[in-house]
Design an enzyme around this catalytic site. Structure first.
Site, PDB file in Angstrom:
ATOM      1  N   LYS A 148      -2.680   6.420   1.655  1.00  0.00           N
ATOM      2  CA  LYS A 148      -2.585   6.978   3.021  1.00  0.00           C
ATOM      3  C   LYS A 148      -1.716   8.238   3.023  1.00  0.00           C
ATOM      4  CE  LYS A 148      -2.566   4.577   7.086  1.00  0.00           C
ATOM      5  NZ  LYS A 148      -3.816   4.845   7.773  1.00  0.00           N
ATOM      6  N   ARG A 202       0.829  -1.212   0.000  1.00  0.00           N
ATOM      7  CA  ARG A 202       0.000   0.000   0.000  1.00  0.00           C
ATOM      8  C   ARG A 202       0.863   1.263   0.000  1.00  0.00           C
ATOM      9  NH1 ARG A 202      -4.643   0.055   4.392  1.00  0.00           N
ATOM     10  NH2 ARG A 202      -2.929   0.550   5.797  1.00  0.00           N
TER      11      ARG A 202
HETATM   12  N1  PLP Z   1      -9.522   4.010   6.158  1.00  0.00           N
HETATM   13  C1  PLP Z   1      -8.634   4.952   6.456  1.00  0.00           C
HETATM   14  C2  PLP Z   1      -8.851   6.323   5.932  1.00  0.00           C
HETATM   15  C3  PLP Z   1      -7.520   4.644   7.245  1.00  0.00           C
HETATM   16  O1  PLP Z   1      -6.624   5.582   7.555  1.00  0.00           O
HETATM   17  C4  PLP Z   1      -7.366   3.324   7.718  1.00  0.00           C
HETATM   18  C5  PLP Z   1      -6.218   2.972   8.537  1.00  0.00           C
HETATM   19  O2  PLP Z   1      -5.211   2.617   8.065  1.00  0.00           O
HETATM   20  C6  PLP Z   1      -8.317   2.367   7.351  1.00  0.00           C
HETATM   21  C7  PLP Z   1      -9.383   2.737   6.579  1.00  0.00           C
HETATM   22  C8  PLP Z   1      -8.165   0.940   7.771  1.00  0.00           C
HETATM   23  O3  PLP Z   1      -7.095   0.333   7.105  1.00  0.00           O
HETATM   24  P1  PLP Z   1      -6.336  -0.893   7.755  1.00  0.00           P
HETATM   25  O4  PLP Z   1      -7.359  -1.924   7.998  1.00  0.00           O
HETATM   26  O5  PLP Z   1      -5.317  -1.281   6.759  1.00  0.00           O
HETATM   27  O6  PLP Z   1      -5.739  -0.383   9.006  1.00  0.00           O
HETATM   28  C1  COI Z   2      -4.819   2.791  11.369  1.00  0.00           C
HETATM   29  O1  COI Z   2      -5.834   2.139  11.576  1.00  0.00           O
HETATM   30  O2  COI Z   2      -3.701   2.293  11.354  1.00  0.00           O
HETATM   31  C2  COI Z   2      -4.873   4.215  11.107  1.00  0.00           C
HETATM   32  O3  COI Z   2      -4.087   4.666  10.315  1.00  0.00           O
HETATM   33  C3  COI Z   2      -5.729   5.062  11.861  1.00  0.00           C
HETATM   34  C4  COI Z   2      -4.908   6.184  12.428  1.00  0.00           C
HETATM   35  C5  COI Z   2      -5.106   7.418  11.616  1.00  0.00           C
HETATM   36  C6  COI Z   2      -5.080   6.381  13.867  1.00  0.00           C
END
Ligand code: PLP
Ligand code: COI
Length: 345
Positions: free
Chosen positions: A190, A83
């Site tokens: 991100k 990612r």
């Molecule tokens: N959506 C956003 C905007 C996020 O910043 C995150 C965190 O990383 C997620 C969803 C969830 O992603 P993940 O399950 O990879 O942590």
């Molecule tokens: C995560 O779930 O890892 C995120 O990036 C959320 C964070 C902005 C606290």
């Protein structure tokens, strides 16, 4: 005794707490180079750094978990590596090699082993070591263009659940006037700049007693996108729905794991599609998912003057079942049938 034993993780939430070591890699015109581990501390960069002036930066988030068997596990770190690699392409950052990312998260976890919260039988009270890889354009630029050099840092911080309620329902508010992402923008990666734009609406919602904003799409102001920094899911009978990855939605690692488990372990029908606000009026359960949020059940959604109450504001049984299986995999309790865990050695 390990000082991590005395912390009540559920109360700690996501408060910054420094650990001892961080990992650094740098990139110049010669490409990426590993600098390795060093003591956690301030770094010095030019006031003209690309990241400080134009927001050229990305971050990641993943956790190291104490297993019941006393191993320390990472969960699908390769996915985060992919990612950030893709995000680099979108922000004109030389793509960070996947192996440097994986080396960083392993070495930082190992070096900060004493900060990995111990395994606890009560999964809701569980803590983890949150790993925060970040890549920034640190070289100086004046015109709007990619920085001449970059720094990648991974640091770590012990955390509890992001929503301090743990596995209790949160109340969300739909924002009519603010959006997280726009078509053609950076919602699908991100990018660091995606997050500060949500602070003002989230603060206003918190002041009104909500835990987060439920964002709608910027084009039609009708379709659900995300729960702040977490993905959105809803359940109707044996069907699990989540918004499709249209470029405005972050492809969550937890999201993809949940879709997989729902389909292959629980025999659910899974749908990645547009979900309108009206679609959730009759859902049985809804939840937010993410590394930080884990699985957090949604009890109600305020939309204009109307409150949509979901499952009597109680965590649903299907959400609970998925939550338990996910945690059991992350903590080394169930078989790692899909090869999602890696041991930090
Ligand atoms: N959506 C956003 C905007 C996020 O910043 C995150 C965190 O990383 C997620 C969803 C969830 O992603 P993940 O399950 O990879 O942590
Ligand atoms: C995560 O779930 O890892 C995120 O990036 C959320 C964070 C902005 C606290």
């Amino acid at each position: 005794m390990n000082e991590m034993n005395n912390i009540e993780w559920k109360k700690l939430g996501f408060k910054f707490f420094p650990t001892k070591h961080m990992f650094v890699a740098t990139c110049s015109s010669e490409g990426w180079k590993v600098e390795g581990l060093r003591p956690f501390g301030n770094i010095e960069i030019s006031p003209a750094a690309g990241v400080l002036n134009y927001g050229q930066g990305l971050f990641e988030g993943l956790k190291a978990y104490s297993g019941r068997d006393s191993n320390v596990y990472l969960f699908r770190p390769q996915k985060n590596a992919e990612r950030i690699h893709n995000g680099c392409k979108r922000l004109c950052i030389p793509p960070l090699p996947l192996d440097i990312f994986v080396q960083a998260v392993n070495e930082v976890t190992k070096a900060n082993r004493e900060y990995v919260p111990p395994y606890q039988e009560d999964s809701i009270a569980q803590g983890a070591l949150y790993l925060r890889p970040v890549v920034w354009g640190t070289g100086p630029v004046l015109g709007v263009s990619p920085a001449p050099s970059y720094t990648f840092v991974t640091y770590a911080c012990p955390v509890g659940p992001y929503f301090r309620s743990g596995f209790e329902c949160i109340k969300l508010k739909i924002s009519d006037s603010h959006h997280r992402a726009a078509p053609g923008g950076t919602g699908g990666v991100k990018a660091i700049g995606n997050y500060c734009v949500g602070m003002m609406p989230a603060k206003a919602a918190k002041d009104e007693g909500f835990q987060e904003i439920l964002y709608l799409d910027a084009k039609d102001n009708r379709y659900i996108e995300e729960v702040g920094a977490a993905n959105f899911f809803c359940i109707k009978g044996n069907r699990l729905y989540t918004p499709n990855l249209d470029g405005c939605i972050l492809p969550g690692v937890t999201r993809s794991s949940i879709l997989h488990l729902a389909k292959h372990e629980f025999g659910m029908e899974v749908f990645e599609q547009k979900i309108s606000v009206e679609d959730i009026l009759d859902c049985d359960e809804a939840f937010a998912s993410g590394t930080a949020a884990v699985i957090t059940p949604i009890g109600s959604v305020q939309h204009q003057q109307k409150e949509i109450v979901i499952n009597n504001s109680e965590p649903g049984t299907v959400s609970k079942k998925i939550y338990k299986m996910l945690l059991d995999i992350q903590h080394g309790i169930t078989d790692d049938k899909y090869n999602w865990r890696s041991v930090v050695e």
